[in-house]
Motif scaffolding. Structure first.
Motif, PDB file in Angstrom:
ATOM      1  N   UNK A 149       0.813  -1.200   0.000  1.00  0.00           N
ATOM      2  CA  UNK A 149       0.000   0.000   0.000  1.00  0.00           C
ATOM      3  C   UNK A 149       0.848   1.251   0.000  1.00  0.00           C
ATOM      4  N   UNK A 150       0.388   2.236  -0.760  1.00  0.00           N
ATOM      5  CA  UNK A 150       1.024   3.551  -0.743  1.00  0.00           C
ATOM      6  C   UNK A 150      -0.050   4.571  -0.418  1.00  0.00           C
ATOM      7  N   UNK A 151       0.163   5.311   0.660  1.00  0.00           N
ATOM      8  CA  UNK A 151      -0.795   6.323   1.094  1.00  0.00           C
ATOM      9  C   UNK A 151      -0.245   7.699   0.735  1.00  0.00           C
ATOM     10  N   UNK A 152      -0.905   8.375  -0.191  1.00  0.00           N
ATOM     11  CA  UNK A 152      -0.437   9.683  -0.644  1.00  0.00           C
ATOM     12  C   UNK A 152      -0.626  10.732   0.449  1.00  0.00           C
ATOM     13  N   UNK A 153      -1.801  10.727   1.055  1.00  0.00           N
ATOM     14  CA  UNK A 153      -2.103  11.608   2.174  1.00  0.00           C
ATOM     15  C   UNK A 153      -3.250  10.966   2.943  1.00  0.00           C
ATOM     16  N   UNK A 154      -3.812  11.683   3.920  1.00  0.00           N
ATOM     17  CA  UNK A 154      -4.823  11.052   4.762  1.00  0.00           C
ATOM     18  C   UNK A 154      -6.167  10.861   4.068  1.00  0.00           C
ATOM     19  N   UNK A 155      -6.256  11.215   2.781  1.00  0.00           N
ATOM     20  CA  UNK A 155      -7.505  11.027   2.037  1.00  0.00           C
ATOM     21  C   UNK A 155      -7.326  10.248   0.742  1.00  0.00           C
ATOM     22  N   UNK A 156      -6.098   9.860   0.418  1.00  0.00           N
ATOM     23  CA  UNK A 156      -5.845   9.215  -0.863  1.00  0.00           C
ATOM     24  C   UNK A 156      -4.866   8.056  -0.680  1.00  0.00           C
ATOM     25  N   UNK A 157      -5.212   6.878  -1.232  1.00  0.00           N
ATOM     26  CA  UNK A 157      -4.351   5.714  -1.055  1.00  0.00           C
ATOM     27  C   UNK A 157      -4.478   4.773  -2.244  1.00  0.00           C
ATOM     28  N   UNK A 158      -3.468   3.927  -2.396  1.00  0.00           N
ATOM     29  CA  UNK A 158      -3.441   2.879  -3.412  1.00  0.00           C
ATOM     30  C   UNK A 158      -3.025   1.587  -2.740  1.00  0.00           C
ATOM     31  N   UNK A 159      -3.820   0.540  -2.878  1.00  0.00           N
ATOM     32  CA  UNK A 159      -3.494  -0.763  -2.301  1.00  0.00           C
ATOM     33  C   UNK A 159      -3.567  -1.829  -3.391  1.00  0.00           C
ATOM     34  N   UNK A 160      -2.681  -2.810  -3.272  1.00  0.00           N
ATOM     35  CA  UNK A 160      -2.650  -3.939  -4.214  1.00  0.00           C
ATOM     36  C   UNK A 160      -2.527  -5.221  -3.401  1.00  0.00           C
ATOM     37  N   UNK A 161      -3.351  -6.199  -3.741  1.00  0.00           N
ATOM     38  CA  UNK A 161      -3.324  -7.496  -3.068  1.00  0.00           C
ATOM     39  C   UNK A 161      -3.343  -8.603  -4.115  1.00  0.00           C
ATOM     40  N   UNK A 162      -2.360  -9.509  -4.019  1.00  0.00           N
ATOM     41  CA  UNK A 162      -2.250 -10.639  -4.951  1.00  0.00           C
ATOM     42  C   UNK A 162      -2.272 -11.929  -4.144  1.00  0.00           C
ATOM     43  N   UNK A 163      -3.151 -12.843  -4.516  1.00  0.00           N
ATOM     44  CA  UNK A 163      -3.275 -14.116  -3.789  1.00  0.00           C
ATOM     45  C   UNK A 163      -3.280 -15.285  -4.760  1.00  0.00           C
ATOM     46  N   UNK A 164      -2.441 -16.289  -4.455  1.00  0.00           N
ATOM     47  CA  UNK A 164      -2.461 -17.549  -5.199  1.00  0.00           C
ATOM     48  C   UNK A 164      -2.679 -18.687  -4.212  1.00  0.00           C
ATOM     49  N   UNK A 165      -3.695 -19.481  -4.482  1.00  0.00           N
ATOM     50  CA  UNK A 165      -4.056 -20.607  -3.616  1.00  0.00           C
ATOM     51  C   UNK A 165      -4.028 -21.877  -4.449  1.00  0.00           C
ATOM     52  N   UNK A 166      -3.419 -22.927  -3.907  1.00  0.00           N
ATOM     53  CA  UNK A 166      -3.436 -24.216  -4.576  1.00  0.00           C
ATOM     54  C   UNK A 166      -3.608 -25.322  -3.538  1.00  0.00           C
TER      55      UNK A 166
END
Length: 868
Positions: free
Chosen positions: A746-763
């Motif tokens: 996650x990258x939080x630009x400021x207290x009102x704007x953020x970018x999150x990425x989640x990658x999951x692989x299940x086997x």
């Protein structure tokens, strides 16, 4: 009888162990389990405007009484704070204002990681708690971090601390030399309270100093005292304020672009869609609020963590739709509401294949192909959903939930003529819940809950009614609690005119007695779920037909000793019988402990359980229960975990466990074993950027269970087995290896704007080594069955979310989802992880990009603007 003797011995040993532990434990202060005296704070009415800027420079702030001398709650309960906190409260006709000044030694001591809303992170924060009806059970919490990130929560017996609730309010923070300042404006429209001329509210304040991992409360909160809201102070002086008209509209528009490589002639790989709707909030009066979502759109919620399910029960998924997570504490009373039922998979989803016209030989001797499924929606689209909830000044909570879903059809196509027809898989349906919850003295309550599902047409309807209670004594030391639930279903099985529902009436009850406060606590209880109890139309149940009894004991030491900050331990014994017919199922002894070291803040703990021979009546999937069961040998498990200090840039979590089974002396099979390992490091690059990786590995060797997929009599091996053993169940001895890798950042630009990425692989891979037939009374015998039943399931998901709160309550979100899954059988299944990863990468993926805009419109704000 032997099982009962074992149970009595375990209970006796448990009690002796508990008494011995209590006798040898270090003594604690006599008032440790007595709530602290309630502090009082006077709020000051203002007429001048307050500028929300994180600077308490208006003169009126200095005229207000100060709440200070906070008392530490963690890691060492009791000491007063060394670095003072000063809090003042002002109010006017529309808002409550909170000004807090947190003294410290230097700016370097004030941690301030940025994060998304409702996520504190590695930072200091300040919070205010409000019990606006002063019932000492239900409350609100508003928090602000040093970076200005907001969090809010509801508190209730059913939901505990629920951060899914969101309100619209405003705040500012600032660093002032070696101090930091928090200034809040909480509009009365964000909370609910009575019309009394003079208000009496419960109040408390909390400060976290993350550098020392310390948490402080203004009114002392003792961990040995049961309850949280009942340990708050009192806010006085709020007079002649009227609950405002709470009316807001949040319209939305959304656009989707979807791509899946069908690569089939006549079928488009790409598609687009546009949606629009709105959420409405209306304060019916000072106590009750109506929340409605019109033409809801839940396409941006986080993807489910799909798994290979080998159990006889369904998988329970988390609820990620905000409408069903926000402000639902009343509807969760008694755990009779599983919100994923609303808009869930159609009840006739799996019946479509049985209604297809099969292929046949024509008069000319040529085979004529049959019908094929073109589309079969896996979810039910909601038309609308509405909640009405609130609590009167006398402590009566009332909740009404209602949702409507439209007809759902599957489309099938004749392979010869190309003609298509629709098959109904879900009729028009109404989902309804009504809750009455009366708060009583001494942190007690009584509740009545009713859930109802009504479906249009020739199928069945369902109704569940439950009563709950909890009564605690005046000292809040002991409590008795219980519940009685009745389930009723009427009508025909979906798609049938003759088959009636066979579980028309059922019941459940549970009663318990417990010591709830102090270092030493305990509980005992007993319950029954009848063989026809079924709340699953709006709830979730993992097996009924059960008589259970339990006894638990816990000893917790909250003060530091030796080299640790605290110590928590517990032990319990459980025993279960089948209700009809009354037969032994299982018994269990379990326990564990955890502690945190003082200097390193390393948290560690372990747990164990011991299980005599178990009779699993659910695994064979034979109903009614009672004749068939899988015998599980004596087994024991030991596990542990370690978590490092999250304040450090690099932190990690580690857990491991092993389950050992006794040899099953009936066969020459290898001994069953189970192993588990989890590793989760996290790295904070800066106050704005962080990463986390999670690896989970689980291996079950020589497990005996029902062969997933069942018997298909159209196949030779299965047909021969059924002909030779018409009444037996096919079991398999298998190796199950499951690996999950999850990476998030996650990258939080400021207290009102953020970018999150989640990658999951299940086997998860299942390899069968031998097979057996199961007869009545748990009898197993080897069987010559040669069909390859190995299988592998892979699931892959990417969820990337950009979120910008451009105004209070208003948001722009851009979401990218990438998803694929595959189920491989027989020779295609492989236990090799990198082969599965390669297969997952090469499987067709569905890509979805969406943009959604929410805009919050508040009636009072618009009214004030119109007057200017």
């Amino acid at each position: 009888m032997n099982c009962c003797r074992v149970l009595l011995l375990l209970v006796g040993w448990l009690c002796v162990a508990g008494v011995a532990q209590a006798q040898t434990a270090p003594e604690t202060p006599a008032n440790a389990a007595v709530p602290a005296a309630k502090r009082q704070l006077q709020a000051v009415r203002i007429t001048e405007a307050i500028k929300l800027d994180g600077d308490l420079n208006e003169a009126v702030w200095q005229q207000a009484p100060v709440a200070t001398d906070f008392i530490q709650n963690r890691p060492n309960p009791g000491p007063r704070e060394k670095h003072k906190t000063e809090v003042r409260i002002l109010y006017d006709d529309a808002n409550l204002y909170v000004g807090a000044l947190m003294h410290d030694v230097s700016q370097d001591s004030i941690l301030r990681e940025l994060s998304g809303r409702d996520n504190m992170g590695n930072t200091d924060f300040f919070g205010i708690f409000l019990d606006t009806y002063h019932d000492k059970i239900n409350g609100y919490g508003f928090f602000v971090t040093t970076g200005g990130v907001q969090a809010d929560a509801r508190y209730s017996p059913a939901g505990g601390e629920d951060f899914n609730w969101n309100a619209v309010w405003d705040s500012r923070t600032a660093l002032r030399g070696t101090d930091w300042v928090c200034e809040m404006r909480i509009p009365y429209s964000a909370i609910r309270f009575s019309k009394a001329p003079e208000q009496l509210w419960g109040v408390n304040f909390m400060r976290q100093r993350k550098k020392e991992n310390q948490g402080f409360f203004w009114n002392e909160v003792k961990p040995a005292v049961d309850g949280f809201v009942n340990q708050w102070g009192e806010l006085l002086g709020i007079k002649d304020v009227q609950p405002p008209l709470r009316l807001s509209l949040t319209p939305y528009i959304s656009a989707y672009a979807n791509h899946y490589p069908y690569n089939v002639q006549g079928t488009r790989n790409a598609s687009t869609s546009f949606n629009g709707g709105a959420d409405v909030k209306w304060g019916i009066n000072e106590s009750f609020t109506l929340d409605a979502t019109l033409v809801p759109d839940f396409g941006q919620v986080q993807s489910d963590n799909q798994v290979l399910n080998l159990s006889p029960f369904e998988v329970q998924y988390n609820e990620n739709r905000q409408f069903f997570t926000e402000g639902t504490e009343l509807f969760n009373k008694g755990n009779l509401f599983y919100s994923r039922r609303v808009g869930a998979q159609p009840i006739g989803f799996y019946d479509v294949s049985s209604q297809l016209r099969a292929g046949e030989m024509g008069p000319d001797g040529k085979r004529r192909p049959g019908e094929a499924v073109v589309s079969n929606p896996g979810v039910t689209r909601l038309l609308n959903a509405t909640k009405v909830s609130g609590r009167t000044k006398n402590g009566l909570g009332v909740g009404v939930f209602n949702a409507l879903s439209n007809d759902v059809y599957a489309t099938v196509r004749d392979s010869a003529s190309g003609r298509e027809r629709d098959i109904l898989t879900q009729p028009f349906s109404n989902y309804n819940i009504v809750v009455l919850d009366q708060s009583l003295k001494n942190n007690s309550y009584v509740s009545l809950i009713n859930t109802n599902v009504t479906r249009w047409g020739s199928t069945y309807d369902a109704n569940v009614t439950g009563g709950l209670f909890r009564f605690a004594d005046k000292k809040n030391a002991y409590a008795i609690d219980g519940r009685v639930v009745y389930s009723r279903r009427r009508g025909n099985v979906f798609g049938s005119d003759t088959l009636h529902i066979d579980d028309q009436n059922g019941y459940k009850y549970q009663i318990g007695l417990s010591k709830i406060s102090g270092n030493l606590t305990w509980s005992v209880g007993q319950g029954i779920e009848s063989d026809t109890y079924n709340p699953n139309d709006l709830g979730i149940l993992f097996g009924n037909n059960n008589i259970s009894q339990y006894a638990n004991i816990s000893y917790n030491k909250y003060q530091p000793f030796w080299k640790v900050n605290n110590f928590y331990s517990w032990m319990g014994v459980n025993h279960s019988l089948l209700y009809k017919p009354t037969r032994y199922q299982n018994a269990n002894l379990a326990g564990g402990w955890n502690t945190t070291f003082t200097k390193s803040f390393l948290t560690t703990g372990m747990n164990f359980d011991v299980n005599p021979v178990t009779h699993d009546y659910f695994e064979p999937r034979q109903y009614p229960l009672g004749d068939y069961y899988v015998r599980v040998p004596v087994n024991a498990n030991v596990g542990g975990f370690i978590s490092s200090d999250y304040r450090k840039k690099l932190a990690w979590d580690l857990n491991a466990g092993v389950r050992w089974y006794a040899q099953d002396d009936r066969f020459q099979r290898p001994r069953r074993m189970g192993y588990g390992l989890g590793i989760s490091p996290r790295y904070r690059v800066s106050n704005q950027l962080n990463f986390r990786y999670s690896f989970d590995w689980n291996l079950r060797q020589h497990q005996v269970g029902y062969v997933n997929g069942g018997i298909d009599t159209s196949l030779p091996d299965d047909a021969r087995f059924r002909d030779e053993h018409p009444n037996d169940v096919l079991l398999g001895v298998r190796r199950v290896l499951t690996v999950t890798n999850t990476v998030s950042g996650g990258y939080t630009f400021n207290n009102r704007m953020s970018l999150t990425v989640r990658v999951r692989h299940y086997t998860s891979t299942v390899n069968y080594s031998e097979f057996a037939r199961l007869s009545k009374n748990g009898e197993e015998a080897p069987v010559d069955y040669r069909r390859n039943r190995d299988n592998t399931f892979n699931a892959f998901n990417v969820d990337a979310v950009y979120s910008w709160w451009f105004a209070p309550g208003s948001q722009v979100s851009i979401v990218w989802k990438n998803a694929s899954s595959s189920f491989l059988e027989a020779n295609e299944a492989t236990p090799l992880y990198f082969d599965n990863l390669s297969n997952t990468i090469n499987t067709p993926h569905n890509n979805n990009v969406s943009v959604k805009v929410l805009y919050y419109l508040d009636y009072l704000m618009l009214k004030r603007r119109s007057k200017v």
